[in-house]
Design a protein around this motif. Structure first.
Motif, short mmCIF file in Angstrom:
data_model
loop_
_atom_site.label_atom_id
_atom_site.label_comp_id
_atom_site.label_asym_id
_atom_site.label_seq_id
_atom_site.Cartn_x
_atom_site.Cartn_y
_atom_site.Cartn_z
N ILE A 194 9.40 -16.89 12.50
CA ILE A 194 8.98 -15.56 12.04
C ILE A 194 7.52 -15.70 11.62
CG2 ILE A 194 9.43 -13.65 10.46
CD1 ILE A 194 12.27 -14.78 10.09
N ALA A 198 4.81 -10.74 11.32
CA ALA A 198 6.12 -10.12 11.11
C ALA A 198 6.47 -10.08 9.63
CB ALA A 198 7.19 -10.86 11.89
N ASP A 201 4.55 -7.32 7.98
CA ASP A 201 5.08 -6.02 8.35
C ASP A 201 6.29 -5.64 7.51
OD1 ASP A 201 5.13 -3.70 10.19
OD2 ASP A 201 7.06 -4.56 10.82
N ASP A 202 7.16 -6.60 7.19
CA ASP A 202 8.38 -6.30 6.43
C ASP A 202 8.92 -7.58 5.81
OD1 ASP A 202 10.84 -5.48 5.41
OD2 ASP A 202 11.29 -4.18 7.12
N ALA A 206 12.11 -10.08 6.81
CA ALA A 206 11.85 -11.47 7.17
C ALA A 206 12.74 -12.41 6.37
CB ALA A 206 10.38 -11.80 6.95
N ARG A 209 16.23 -12.20 7.90
CA ARG A 209 16.27 -12.90 9.18
C ARG A 209 16.25 -14.42 8.98
NH1 ARG A 209 11.39 -11.01 12.63
NH2 ARG A 209 12.20 -12.69 13.97
#
Length: 300
Positions: A194, A198, A201-202, A206, A209
């Motif tokens: 990741i 990324a 962005d969030d 992350a 995930r």
């Protein structure tokens, strides 16, 4: 909230680093108020002290070896014993490096006690270098994950540190927040990735995930934090800085909070905060300490 105390252990070493300085990081983090910041999370905090200090020294290696590898391995064995004591006391380890190789010692200590942890590797790079690929810069600090995975060409003193080889399987590893180029030059590491963009962005997504990616490790997961994941212009402490890229402190705080709030979170390693980068007032070490205290306040 979990009743397990947080157990601080310092590993004041720059033996595997590019130069001296990181051996003073654990003391600087404590002086900046780390124990108080963690106590504000509502959990009991136990300071287990430090392992033996080890300052970088000049030890030109053979072409196929990491720099000063025997001493690096000795530092990590000392740290392994210290982390094992933290875990045996029932405490959640908060390990203060030093440099990034300390993750080897933490996972080895967990394995000693029968725990098989995953690893969320929050770092500006991936630390997948190997001696044969980088004879011009044979620094173990950039080789820690390669030795955790026991990649071909890994040095026995590091890859064989723990009770099994490899210490970590690729499907129990997630690289998070890196902005450097891909380091898996031989295509041997099919771990989740990741990148910084990324995460920016969030960060909450992350975190989710990351945990899902290492979920094969039923015993929990360790978070490794190298402060070079931060843009040096936003919090200038990294031993090897990156400028104009990387995470902001607010994004890192949200990412770490998401990781620590998961019930499988099993500890954190904080590395690469070089006191020589700070100003004369200790401004940035205090900022890092406040970030860590806020993020870990979510821990269960």
């Amino acid at each position: 909230m979990s009743s397990r105390p947080l157990g601080i252990l310092g590993v004041p070493s720059s033996a595997a680093a590019h130069a001296p300085g990181l051996e003073r990081s654990p003391a600087a983090l404590r002086a900046a108020g780390l124990v108080r910041a963690l106590a504000r999370t509502g959990r009991r905090v136990v300071d287990h002290g430090d392992t033996l200090p080890a300052r970088w020294r000049h030890d030109p290696p053979e072409r196929s070896n990491p720099h000063d590898v025997a001493r690096v391995a000795a530092v990590l064995q000392d740290a392994r014993a210290g982390v094992r004591s933290v875990l045996s006391a029932g405490h959640v380890p908060v390990v203060l490096g030093g440099e990034c190789t300390v993750a080897l010692a933490v996972l080895a200590a967990a394995a000693d006690l029968g725990a098989d942890l995953g690893l969320v590797y929050v770092d500006g790079g991936q630390d997948l270098h190997l001696p044969a690929d980088h004879p011009e810069e044979p620094i173990a600090d950039s080789m820690g994950v390669a030795h955790l995975l026991d990649l071909p060409g890994a040095h026995d003193a590091l890859a064989g540190l723990g009770p099994r080889r490899p210490l970590l399987a690729g499907d129990r590893l997630c690289f998070v927040g890196y902005a450097d180029d891909e380091e898996d030059v031989h295509g041997q590491v099919p771990s989740a990735r990741i990148p910084a963009a990324a995460v920016l962005d969030d960060p909450a997504a992350a975190a989710r995930r990351s945990v899902a990616a290492v979920d094969a490790a039923a015993d929990g997961f360790l978070v490794h934090l190298d402060v070079d994941v931060l843009d040096m212009f936003t919090l200038p402490l990294a031993d090897i800085p990156q400028y104009g890229r990387g995470l902001t402190p607010a994004v890192l705080r949200e990412l770490l909070a998401g990781l620590a709030s998961d019930p499988r979170w099993s500890g954190i390693v904080v590395t690469e905060a070089n006191p020589d980068r700070d100003d004369e007032h200790g401004t940035w070490m205090r900022a890092l300490v406040e970030l860590l205290g806020a993020a870990l306040s979510t821990a269960r």
